[in-house]
Enzyme design. Structure first.
Site, PDB file in Angstrom:
ATOM      1  N   GLY A  21     102.257  49.655  45.721  1.00 23.56           N
ATOM      2  CA  GLY A  21     100.933  50.226  45.951  1.00 23.56           C
ATOM      3  C   GLY A  21     100.986  51.742  46.046  1.00 23.56           C
ATOM      4  N   GLY A  23      98.268  53.684  46.733  1.00 23.21           N
ATOM      5  CA  GLY A  23      97.036  54.146  47.371  1.00 23.21           C
ATOM      6  C   GLY A  23      97.398  55.277  48.316  1.00 23.21           C
ATOM      7  CG  PHE A  24      94.438  57.222  50.733  1.00 28.26           C
ATOM      8  CD1 PHE A  24      94.276  58.583  50.569  1.00 28.26           C
ATOM      9  CD2 PHE A  24      93.404  56.380  50.338  1.00 28.26           C
ATOM     10  CE1 PHE A  24      93.118  59.114  50.029  1.00 28.26           C
ATOM     11  CE2 PHE A  24      92.245  56.894  49.807  1.00 28.26           C
ATOM     12  CZ  PHE A  24      92.087  58.255  49.649  1.00 28.26           C
ATOM     13  N   GLY A  25      98.507  55.261  51.420  1.00 31.63           N
ATOM     14  CA  GLY A  25      99.748  55.064  52.169  1.00 31.63           C
ATOM     15  C   GLY A  25     100.969  55.188  51.280  1.00 31.63           C
ATOM     16  CB  VAL A  90     104.331  42.903  43.540  1.00 36.90           C
ATOM     17  CG1 VAL A  90     105.325  42.082  44.343  1.00 36.90           C
ATOM     18  CG2 VAL A  90     105.003  44.126  42.938  1.00 36.90           C
ATOM     19  CD  GLU A 181      80.014  57.092  52.792  1.00 32.55           C
ATOM     20  OE1 GLU A 181      80.277  58.070  53.498  1.00 32.55           O
ATOM     21  OE2 GLU A 181      80.810  56.629  51.958  1.00 32.55           O
ATOM     22  CG  ASP A 310      93.086  49.612  54.364  1.00 31.17           C
ATOM     23  OD1 ASP A 310      93.217  50.400  55.319  1.00 31.17           O
ATOM     24  OD2 ASP A 310      92.158  49.693  53.533  1.00 31.17           O
ATOM     25  CB  ALA A 325      91.997  57.779  53.542  1.00 30.50           C
TER      26      ALA A 325
HETATM   27  C1  LIG Z   1      84.348  52.245  49.159  1.00 33.92           C
HETATM   28  C2  LIG Z   1      85.307  52.717  50.208  1.00 33.92           C
HETATM   29  C3  LIG Z   1      85.017  53.865  50.926  1.00 33.92           C
HETATM   30  C4  LIG Z   1      85.906  54.326  51.888  1.00 33.92           C
HETATM   31  N1  LIG Z   1      85.594  55.470  52.565  1.00 33.92           N
HETATM   32  C5  LIG Z   1      86.499  55.990  53.426  1.00 33.92           C
HETATM   33  C6  LIG Z   1      86.246  57.246  54.060  1.00 33.92           C
HETATM   34  O1  LIG Z   1      85.197  57.858  53.857  1.00 33.92           O
HETATM   35  N2  LIG Z   1      87.200  57.738  54.890  1.00 33.92           N
HETATM   36  C7  LIG Z   1      88.370  57.073  55.112  1.00 33.92           C
HETATM   37  O2  LIG Z   1      89.219  57.581  55.843  1.00 33.92           O
HETATM   38  N3  LIG Z   1      88.623  55.878  54.557  1.00 33.92           N
HETATM   39  C8  LIG Z   1      87.720  55.319  53.709  1.00 33.92           C
HETATM   40  N4  LIG Z   1      87.974  54.113  53.114  1.00 33.92           N
HETATM   41  C9  LIG Z   1      89.170  53.370  53.501  1.00 33.92           C
HETATM   42  C10 LIG Z   1      90.408  53.905  52.799  1.00 33.92           C
HETATM   43  O3  LIG Z   1      90.157  54.077  51.427  1.00 33.92           O
HETATM   44  C11 LIG Z   1      91.539  52.907  53.047  1.00 33.92           C
HETATM   45  O4  LIG Z   1      91.757  52.789  54.420  1.00 33.92           O
HETATM   46  C12 LIG Z   1      92.815  53.381  52.346  1.00 33.92           C
HETATM   47  O5  LIG Z   1      92.626  53.388  50.952  1.00 33.92           O
HETATM   48  C13 LIG Z   1      93.990  52.463  52.702  1.00 33.92           C
HETATM   49  O6  LIG Z   1      95.113  52.934  52.022  1.00 33.92           O
HETATM   50  P1  LIG Z   1      96.257  51.915  51.546  1.00 33.92           P
HETATM   51  O7  LIG Z   1      97.333  52.755  50.968  1.00 33.92           O
HETATM   52  O8  LIG Z   1      96.584  50.976  52.628  1.00 33.92           O
HETATM   53  O9  LIG Z   1      95.561  51.029  50.399  1.00 33.92           O
HETATM   54  P2  LIG Z   1      94.843  51.457  49.063  1.00 33.92           P
HETATM   55  O10 LIG Z   1      94.497  52.894  49.059  1.00 33.92           O
HETATM   56  O11 LIG Z   1      93.755  50.471  48.870  1.00 33.92           O
HETATM   57  O12 LIG Z   1      95.949  51.240  47.941  1.00 33.92           O
HETATM   58  C14 LIG Z   1      96.516  49.997  47.657  1.00 33.92           C
HETATM   59  C15 LIG Z   1      97.201  50.088  46.309  1.00 33.92           C
HETATM   60  O13 LIG Z   1      97.995  48.930  46.131  1.00 33.92           O
HETATM   61  C16 LIG Z   1      97.825  48.426  44.827  1.00 33.92           C
HETATM   62  N5  LIG Z   1      98.118  46.988  44.896  1.00 33.92           N
HETATM   63  C17 LIG Z   1      97.481  46.079  45.672  1.00 33.92           C
HETATM   64  N6  LIG Z   1      98.057  44.871  45.525  1.00 33.92           N
HETATM   65  C18 LIG Z   1      99.062  45.032  44.632  1.00 33.92           C
HETATM   66  C19 LIG Z   1     100.020  44.146  44.075  1.00 33.92           C
HETATM   67  N7  LIG Z   1     100.062  42.863  44.419  1.00 33.92           N
HETATM   68  N8  LIG Z   1     100.901  44.617  43.166  1.00 33.92           N
HETATM   69  C20 LIG Z   1     100.863  45.942  42.794  1.00 33.92           C
HETATM   70  N9  LIG Z   1      99.978  46.830  43.315  1.00 33.92           N
HETATM   71  C21 LIG Z   1      99.103  46.378  44.231  1.00 33.92           C
HETATM   72  C22 LIG Z   1      96.393  48.766  44.490  1.00 33.92           C
HETATM   73  O14 LIG Z   1      96.189  48.805  43.087  1.00 33.92           O
HETATM   74  C23 LIG Z   1      96.223  50.125  45.159  1.00 33.92           C
HETATM   75  O15 LIG Z   1      96.551  51.182  44.283  1.00 33.92           O
HETATM   76  C24 LIG Z   1      87.102  53.621  52.155  1.00 33.92           C
HETATM   77  C25 LIG Z   1      87.386  52.451  51.434  1.00 33.92           C
HETATM   78  C26 LIG Z   1      86.500  52.009  50.465  1.00 33.92           C
HETATM   79  C27 LIG Z   1      86.815  50.766  49.678  1.00 33.92           C
END
Ligand SMILES: Cc1cc2nc3c(=O)[nH]c(=O)nc-3n(C[C@H](O)[C@H](O)[C@H](O)COP(=O)(O)OP(=O)(O)OC[C@H]3O[C@@H](n4cnc5c(N)ncnc54)[C@H](O)[C@@H]3O)c2cc1C
Length: 461
Positions: A21, A23-25, A90, A181, A310, A325
Site C-alpha cells: 500500500g 497511501g499516506f502511511g 496482494v 463535504e 486505517d 492522513a
Molecule cells: C473521501 C475521503 C476524504 C478524506 N478526507 C480526509 C481529510 O480531510 N483529512 C484527513 O486527515 N484524512 C482524510 N481522509 C482519511 C485519510 O485519507 C485516510 O485516513 C488515509 O488515507 C489512511 O492512509 P493509509 O495509508 O492507511 O491508507 P490509504 O491512503 O487508503 O492507502 C492504502 C493503499 O493500499 C493499497 N491497497 C489496499 N489493499 C491492497 C492490496 N490488497 N494489495 C495492494 N495494494 C493495496 C491501496 O491501493 C492504497 O493505495 C479521507 C478519506 C476519504 C476516503
C-alpha cells in the site's frame, strides 16, 4: 507478482522490507527507508498512483481533475535506487512463512513487512455498492461525478415533473467529514455553477439530503463545530436528517427511517472497514477488521510485521488513533524507524500520536476546523483548510495547478472538470425508466424557458 519474484533477487547482507500500500502511511514509511544503506524496499500497490483522498470529493463534484490529486508511485521513487514499485494486488499474507501472496498466486518472501492497505467502504452486509457508490478511489470519484452530472442532464430532458424532481434529488448517507463535504459541494455546484448552464431546469432547486444515524453530524468534532457545520449546510439548502438511517436503497430511491424518498442518485459515506487483506493474517482484529497492534505498531507475536494507518487499531493515552492522513503518516514513519531499530538490534519504541487537529469544508467558502485544540468556523476555517490541503498535496505541479483552479472557481464560480467521460451512459435512474419511455428532448409547451422564469435566478437569455 511473477515480476516481483524474478526481479527482486535478494542480495546477501541486505534486508528486504515489503510495504503493501502506497497511501499516506505506506508512502511515509517508504520515504523514511529509501535512503538507508543495506535496506531494499519493495512497494506493492494495486494502483499505480498515490491518491490524496481528502480532495477526492472535489473530483466527485467536478472541481478538480483526478490527475491533480494523484501522483504515480513510481515517479515518487524514480531517483531511489533501492526502492522497487510493483503494481499488483496482494491477496494473502502468510505470517508464519513470512511471505505475501499476490493475485496471480506467486509468493514474495520478506524480512520485514509494513502493511498499509487502508480501508474500504462498508455497507453493513447490504449489496448496495452499485446503487450508492462510496468515495475512496479515483475511479469512484469519477463515477460519482458521472452520476451527478448525468442526473442534471437527464432532468433537463425529462418531461414528467415527478420524475424530474426525483432526478434532482440527491441523498448522501453518512454525516462524517466525507458525507458533509460531498453534500455541501453538491448543493453548491447546483446553486452557483450549474445554475447558469441549464434552460429548462433550475439546478438551484436540486434537493440534497444528508442522512446521519447519530444525534449529530461530524461526530468526531466538538458539539459546537458540528452545530456550526449543520447550520452552514442548511444555509446551502442541504436537508440534514440526524438520528435517521438509510434502511433501503433501490434504483428509484431510498427509505430513510420509515419514509420513502424518490431519489435517482444516492451516495454512500456511512461506514468503512479495513481492507479484506487484514483478515487473512489470522490475528486479532476489531469489528471493522482493523488489526489490533502492539504499542510499537507490530503485530502481536510477529515482531517483524507492522500494520499502520486505517488498517490498524491502536489506543494511545486511552484514545483510538483516528483514521486520518496525518495519523497514517506518523505511523508510517514510526514503523520505519522501528524496522531500522530492529535491524540494528535496538529495542523498538512505542508510537506517540501528535494530534494536529482536523477540518472539513462546507460548500465554497466555509469550513469547520479544530487545530491544536483551537476551533475555527466559517471563512477563516475555510482559508486554513485551503492552505493546509494545498501544502499537503503530493507534487509541486499539483499544488500549483490546484491553487490556480481553486482561485478561478472562487472568482468566477466555474468548475472545469465537468466531463461525463464514461461510455456507460446509464444512471441508476435509467434502470428504473420504463423501456417504452424514451427521453424526450422537446420542451413541454407549458414549461417556460429558463430566461423567462420568475424565480429570481439570473440566467443568460
Ligand atoms: C473521501 C475521503 C476524504 C478524506 N478526507 C480526509 C481529510 O480531510 N483529512 C484527513 O486527515 N484524512 C482524510 N481522509 C482519511 C485519510 O485519507 C485516510 O485516513 C488515509 O488515507 C489512511 O492512509 P493509509 O495509508 O492507511 O491508507 P490509504 O491512503 O487508503 O492507502 C492504502 C493503499 O493500499 C493499497 N491497497 C489496499 N489493499 C491492497 C492490496 N490488497 N494489495 C495492494 N495494494 C493495496 C491501496 O491501493 C492504497 O493505495 C479521507 C478519506 C476519504 C476516503
Amino acid at each position: 507478482m511473477a515480476v516481483v519474484n524474478e526481479l527482486s533477487k535478494k542480495e546477501p547482507g541486505r534486508t528486504r522490507v515489503v510495504i503493501i500500500g502506497a497511501g499516506f502511511g505506506g508512502l511515509a514509511a517508504a520515504r523514511r527507508l529509501a535512503e538507508k544503506p543495506n535496506v531494499d524496499v519493495i512497494i506493492i500497490d494495486q494502483r499505480n498512483h498515490h491518491l490524496f483522498q481528502p480532495l477526492l470529493y472535489q473530483v466527485a463534484t467536478a472541481g478538480l481533475d483526478p490527475s491533480q490529486i494523484a501522483v504515480p508511485i513510481r515517479a515518487v521513487f524514480a531517483s531511489k535506487e533501492h526502492v522497487e514499485v510493483h503494481l499488483a494486488r496482494v491477496d494473502r499474507v502468510d505470517l508464519a512463512e513470512a511471505v505475501v501472496e499476490g493475485d496471480s498466486g506467486k509468493r514474495l518472501p520478506f524480512d520485514y513487512l509494513i502493511l498499509a492497505c487502508g480501508a474500504q467502504h462498508s455497507y453493513a452486509g447490504h449489496d448496495w455498492e452499485g446503487l450508492a457508490p462510496g468515495l475512496k478511489t479515483s475511479e469512484q470519484g469519477i463515477e460519482i461525478r458521472r452520476r451527478l452530472l448525468l442526473a442534471f442532464e437527464r432532468a433537463e430532458n425529462e418531461l414528467d415533473p415527478v420524475e424530474q424532481q426525483a432526478l434532482l434529488t440527491f441523498v448522501v448517507a453518512g454525516g462524517g467529514p466525507t458525507g458533509v463535504e460531498l453534500a455541501g459541494a453538491i448543493a453548491d455546484i447546483g446553486r452557483t455553477v450549474l445554475v447558469k448552464d441549464f434552460r429548462r431546469i433550475n439546478p438551484a432547486d436540486a434537493r440534497v439530503i444528508l442522512v446521519h444515524s447519530g444525534p449529530r453530524i461530524l461526530p468526531a468534532y466538538s458539539e459546537r463545530l458540528s452545530k456550526h457545520g449543520q447550520k452552514d449546510l442548511e444555509q446551502l439548502g442541504v436537508e440534514v436528517r440526524v438520528n435517521q438511517r438509510v434502511n433501503d436503497i433501490d434504483e428509484r430511491g431510498v427509505v430513510i427511517g420509515e419514509e420513502r424518498v424518490e431519489a435517482r442518485t444516492v451516495f454512500w459515506a456511512a461506514g468503512v472497514e479495513a481492507d479484506q487483506l487484514t483478515r487473512t493474517l489470522g490475528v486479532e482484529t476489531d469489528h471493522s477488521g482493523r488489526v489490533r497492534v502492539n504499542k510499537d505498531l507490530s503485530v502481536p507475536g510477529y515482531g517483524r510485521v507492522f500494520v499502520i494507518g486505517d488498517a490498524a487499531y491502536l489506543e494511545v493515552d486511552g484514545h483510538a488513533v483516528p483514521g486520518l492522513a496525518p495519523a497514517a503518516m506518523q505511523e508510517g514513519r514510526a514503523a520505519a524507524d522501528n524496522v531500522l531499530s530492529s535491524i540494528a538490534g535496538r529495542p523498538t519504541k512505542a508510537f506517540r500520536y501528535l494530534d494536529k487537529g482536523t477540518m472539513a469544508t462546507i460548500g465554497k467558502r466555509k469550513a469547520v476546523a479544530s487545530v491544536f485544540g483551537l476551533e475555527f468556523t466559517g471563512f477563516v476555517a475555510w482559508v486554513a483548510w485551503l492552505f493546509v490541503h494545498i501544502l499537503l498535496l503530493a507534487g509541486f505541479r499539483n499544488r500549483i495547478s490546484v491553487f490556480f483552479d481553486w482561485s478561478w472557481s472562487y472568482l468566477f464560480s466555474r468548475r472545469g472538470a465537468r466531463l461525463i467521460t464514461s461510455s456507460q451512459w446509464r444512471t441508476t435512474a435509467d434502470l428504473a425508466r420504463p423501456p417504452d419511455k424514451p427521453a424526450d428532448l422537446a420542451r413541454p409547451p407549458d414549461k417556460p424557458r429558463a430566461s423567462e422564469r420568475t424565480d429570481g435566478v439570473q440566467r443568460p437569455a
